[in-house]
Design an enzyme around this catalytic site. Structure first.
Site, PDB file in Angstrom:
ATOM      1  N   GLU A 150     -18.058   9.541 -34.575  1.00 24.37           N
ATOM      2  CA  GLU A 150     -17.263   8.320 -34.649  1.00 24.37           C
ATOM      3  C   GLU A 150     -17.379   7.690 -36.037  1.00 24.37           C
ATOM      4  O   GLU A 150     -18.489   7.527 -36.541  1.00 24.37           O
ATOM      5  CB  GLU A 150     -17.741   7.327 -33.578  1.00 24.37           C
ATOM      6  N   SER A 159     -16.060   8.983 -27.219  1.00 18.79           N
ATOM      7  CA  SER A 159     -16.114   9.927 -26.097  1.00 18.79           C
ATOM      8  C   SER A 159     -17.277  10.885 -26.296  1.00 18.79           C
ATOM      9  O   SER A 159     -17.082  12.084 -26.503  1.00 18.79           O
ATOM     10  CB  SER A 159     -14.810  10.735 -26.039  1.00 18.79           C
ATOM     11  N   GLU A 160     -18.500  10.370 -26.201  1.00 19.21           N
ATOM     12  CA  GLU A 160     -19.666  11.211 -26.505  1.00 19.21           C
ATOM     13  C   GLU A 160     -19.729  12.439 -25.608  1.00 19.21           C
ATOM     14  O   GLU A 160     -20.056  13.536 -26.060  1.00 19.21           O
ATOM     15  CB  GLU A 160     -20.964  10.402 -26.395  1.00 19.21           C
ATOM     16  N   HIS A 205     -29.884  -0.178 -29.396  1.00 21.89           N
ATOM     17  CA  HIS A 205     -29.724   0.344 -30.760  1.00 21.89           C
ATOM     18  C   HIS A 205     -31.087   0.650 -31.371  1.00 21.89           C
ATOM     19  O   HIS A 205     -31.236   0.628 -32.597  1.00 21.89           O
ATOM     20  CB  HIS A 205     -28.953  -0.643 -31.639  1.00 21.89           C
ATOM     21  N   GLN A 222     -23.403   7.794 -33.243  1.00 24.02           N
ATOM     22  CA  GLN A 222     -23.445   6.616 -34.118  1.00 24.02           C
ATOM     23  C   GLN A 222     -24.826   5.961 -34.058  1.00 24.02           C
ATOM     24  O   GLN A 222     -25.368   5.537 -35.065  1.00 24.02           O
ATOM     25  CB  GLN A 222     -22.360   5.629 -33.710  1.00 24.02           C
ATOM     26  N   ASP A 273     -28.991   6.214 -29.234  1.00 24.02           N
ATOM     27  CA  ASP A 273     -28.979   5.595 -27.907  1.00 24.02           C
ATOM     28  C   ASP A 273     -27.779   6.084 -27.083  1.00 24.02           C
ATOM     29  O   ASP A 273     -27.839   6.162 -25.866  1.00 24.02           O
ATOM     30  CB  ASP A 273     -28.888   4.072 -28.027  1.00 24.02           C
TER      31      ASP A 273
END
Ligand SMILES: Cc1ncc(C[n+]2csc(CCOP(=O)(O)OP(=O)(O)O)c2C)c(N)n1
Ligand SMILES: [Mg+2]
Lengths: 338, 356
Positions: A41, A71-72, A139, A94, A97
């Site tokens: 992303e 859309s991991e 995060h 990104q 997590d």
């Protein structure tokens, strides 16, 4: 083709941060092997949330630097398909997590592929991990152990710029799927800037690094805790406690031999990890030492870890949650006196 | 702006009362002012993490939440915000001071400093705090709607999504199950043109998000997200449809994110002129003009609203700024219902690890 300045630092003999080392590794691997390509992303025009892939789109184009929808699960699955067809995808989360969203394709499809005779999965999932940056519970995670328990996945977690570059290159060339954890607090840490060896080099997966030799206590650790442990060891040296530090670098494969050798030498073991306590790698390491070097131990094996809670956001809470140098000092003094 | 909206009301929901008109103005101004102060606190390094602004898209959160039954006693409608729906949180009853405390990680805020920004819940007031992982809240809010249906309550759930979040598996699975179950769920897609740096064209190949409504077999409606009256009218239709047992609506709000993803992002990826184009369509300015030219309001009335907002927000700021940071140990409890969290023996507790 000429490299832009921001990936020429090593070529010019200049020091790089860990982030720049990772960038160089990616760049060089993409130059070396046309099958290596990036998915993630905001990695294209924006160059990634942490700017790791800054300038890659301009050099390698949209076919090899592919911006993904959020859309991991989908793009991790797509990486698996591309790997089947002979490409070597490097997928950026990104923040690591969010790898939890891809837990399904990773642990079921990708991890079992070779074993199912469906072929190797030469792909890398990489991204920022770790706390201490006030990122809050989503995060700041260290999700390595969720994957450690899955046969078929390799796990790498560097602590220096030199290792980060060599390990990432090795991970990309490896024929198994590798999760590559980059501690975001180390990305731009000035104290980690170093001049890297010129030219192409790799650091083999599964080999720990002896950070510091000592005779009283062995600290086995990885990631940012290598540096916290070093800070503790420096202080302990003044108190006449001699600490040996082993940086695992790879959690899977785990360099059991290096751990056992160190324990046989110092007879005392402290495992330090930033990950939470229960189910952390300390338990696995202690079990292996118990199985194979029990007679060498002069004290109980101990661990210094984060607390068994999510990662809190507020500084006083997060500082209390994370393992601190003071904890390592206390544990080492205890072991030495035992 | 509002010709179309007016005729829509006349047809379906009736014209808004003057009170509502000023009310909407108040919520728009409050949202903007709270964020202005948060940006100020951010620049003073008092905000601990990132700051996510809704400048230029406040009408989306405000116009939608205004269509809900807002009650403080746990009997009203329930929403779950996305990161830029601070305005909706305020309208459901979240206190400006609490939002500031969250951002500043203070100990007496809604999560005691454990969680970030608008990640907090109040089931009495009717909001369910999101987590960072995009998509999961659609399923969660489908479950909230399911509970209303199972209990025979005529309540409605509403969940916000960005254009980017629609790409997640969670969004699809949650919405599909809500559609199949005909749940009273309104899914608001705030299409603000970007997900972080990624343009909407890289999230969907559909011309409009409402095109997907057909695929799910649900109602879809697409409106100008910067026209608060139009958003409100469309939201009322969606909410009444859900309340009447008609099932979900996918309500698309066409708007624009005028600032970066978070305060650190200077939007280098945005084409020149795009932001200023949308500045001209600022939802608050537009509404203000409409109120004066068509809504029959006096400039003085609007100024009094703004004055009230400034006072309330200044007061909230001083409350939030004087609130304490949390006690270090206070993050340990509450992981499970009955067990106290473990405190490391190295923190001055027990001497013997075997007993720790
Ligand atoms: C599963 C997941 N992947 C990635 C992210 C990182 N992330 C946070 S916000 C964001 C963009 C969201 O865009 P959109 O849904 O359009 O909302 P907007 O910010 O425009 O309001 C991304 C990629 C995340 N939070 N969750
Ligand atoms: Mg968006």
């Amino acid at each position: 083709m000429e490299r832009p300045d921001h990936v020429r630092q090593t070529e010019l003999g200049q020091p790089v941060t860990m982030l720049e080392a990772i960038r160089e590794a990616l760049w060089e691997e993409m130059e070396r092997d046309a099958g290596v390509f990036l998915m993630g992303e905001d990695i294209g025009a924006y160059g990634g949330a942490f700017k790791v892939t800054d300038g890659f789109l301009q050099r390698f184009g949209e076919m090899r630097v592919v911006d993904m929808p959020i859309s991991e699960a989908g793009f991790t699955g797509a990486a698996a398909g591309a790997a089947h067809m002979g490409l070597r995808p490097v997928v950026e989360m990104q923040f690591m997590d969010f790898v939890s969203c891809a837990y399904e394709p990773l642990t079921n499809y990708i991890a079992t592929s070779r074993w199912r005779n469906a072929g190797p999965q030469p792909l890398v999932i990489r991204g920022p991990v770790g706390g201490g940056v006030r990122g809050g519970p989503f995060h700041s995670q260290n999700p390595e152990m969720a994957f450690f328990h899955t046969p078929g996945l390799k796990i790498v977690y560097p602590s220096t710029a030199q290792d980060a570059k060599g390990l990432l290159k090795a991970a990309i060339r490896d024929d198994d799927p590798v999760l590559f954890f980059e501690h975001k607090k180390l990305y731009r840490a000035p104290f980690l800037r170093e001049v890297l060896p010129p030219g192409d080099y790799t650091v083999p997966l599964g080999q720990a690094r002896l950070v510091r030799e000592g005779v009283d206590v062995s600290i086995v650790t990885y990631g940012n805790m290598v540096h916290e442990s070093t800070r503790a060891a420096e202080q302990l040296a003044e108190e006449d406690v001699s600490v040996e530090i082993l940086d695992l670098r790879s959690l899977m494969p785990l360099d059991e031999e290096a751990i056992l050798n160190s324990v046989r030498k110092t007879n005392r073991l402290l495992v330090v990890h930033e990950d939470t306590r229960t189910g952390g790698i300390a338990g696995e390491i202690a079990m292996r030492v118990s199985e194979k070097a029990f007679e060498w131990l002069d004290a109980p094996m101990l661990r210094v870890t984060a607390l068994d809670t999510p990662v809190p956001y507020s500084p006083p809470l997060e500082d209390f949650f994370l393992p601190q140098v003071e904890d390592i000092l206390t544990a080492c003094r205890y072991l030495k006196a035992y | 702006m509002a010709d179309q909206s007016e005729s829509e009301w006349a047809r379906e929901v009736g014209p808004p009362a003057p009170d509502s008109l000023l009310d909407l103005y108040y919520w728009l101004q409050l949202t903007r002012e709270v964020e202005r102060v948060l940006a100020n606190l951010y620049r003073q390094n008092k905000v601990i993490g990132g700051l996510y602004r809704s400048l230029g898209q406040e009408a989306g959160a405000v116009g939608t939440a205004y269509a809900l039954r807002r009650r403080a006693d746990g009997t009203g409608d329930v929403l779950s915000p996305a990161i830029r729906d601070l305005g909706a949180m305020l309208m459901m009853g979240a206190a400006p001071a609490d939002i500031m405390k969250q951002y500043m990680a203070r100990g007496d805020g809604p999560t005691g400093g454990r969680e970030t920004n608008v990640h907090f819940s109040d089931y009495g007031k009717g909001y369910v705090g999101l987590i960072s992982h995009l998509g999961v809240m659609v399923g969660v809010m489908a479950g909230v709607a399911l509970s209303f249906k199972v209990r025979g309550e005529d309540r409605v759930a509403l969940v916000y999504s960005g254009d980017g979040m629609t790409s997640t598996g969670g969004f699809h699975e949650g919405l599909n199950l809500a559609a199949v179950q005909r749940l009273p769920l309104v899914v608001v897609v705030e299409n603000n043109g970007y997900a972080y740096s990624t343009p909407t064209s890289k999230q969907t190949a559909a011309a409009a998000f409402t095109d997907k409504a057909d695929g799910y077999g649900i109602r879809g409606e697409r409106v100008d997200g910067n026209d608060v009256l139009e958003v409100w009218a469309a939201s009322r239709r969606a909410v009444e449809h859900a309340r009447a047992g008609g099932g979900p609506t996918l309500l698309e709000l066409v708007t624009y994110r005028r600032l970066g993803h978070a305060e650190h992002d200077s939007q280098p990826y945005v084409p020149a002129g795009e932001v200023s184009e949308w500045e001209a369509r600022d939802p608050v300015d537009r509404y203000e003009r409409w109120l004066l030219e068509t809504g029959g309001m006096e400039a003085g009335e609007l100024e009094r609203v703004r004055e009230r907002v400034r006072e309330e927000v200044a007061e909230a700021r001083s409350v939030a700024e004087s609130s304490p940071m949390p006690e270090p140990r206070s993050g340990v409890d509450g992981v499970y219902a009955h067990e106290r969290g473990w405190i490391p023996w190295t923190r001055g507790g027990l001497e013997d690890p075997d007993e720790a």
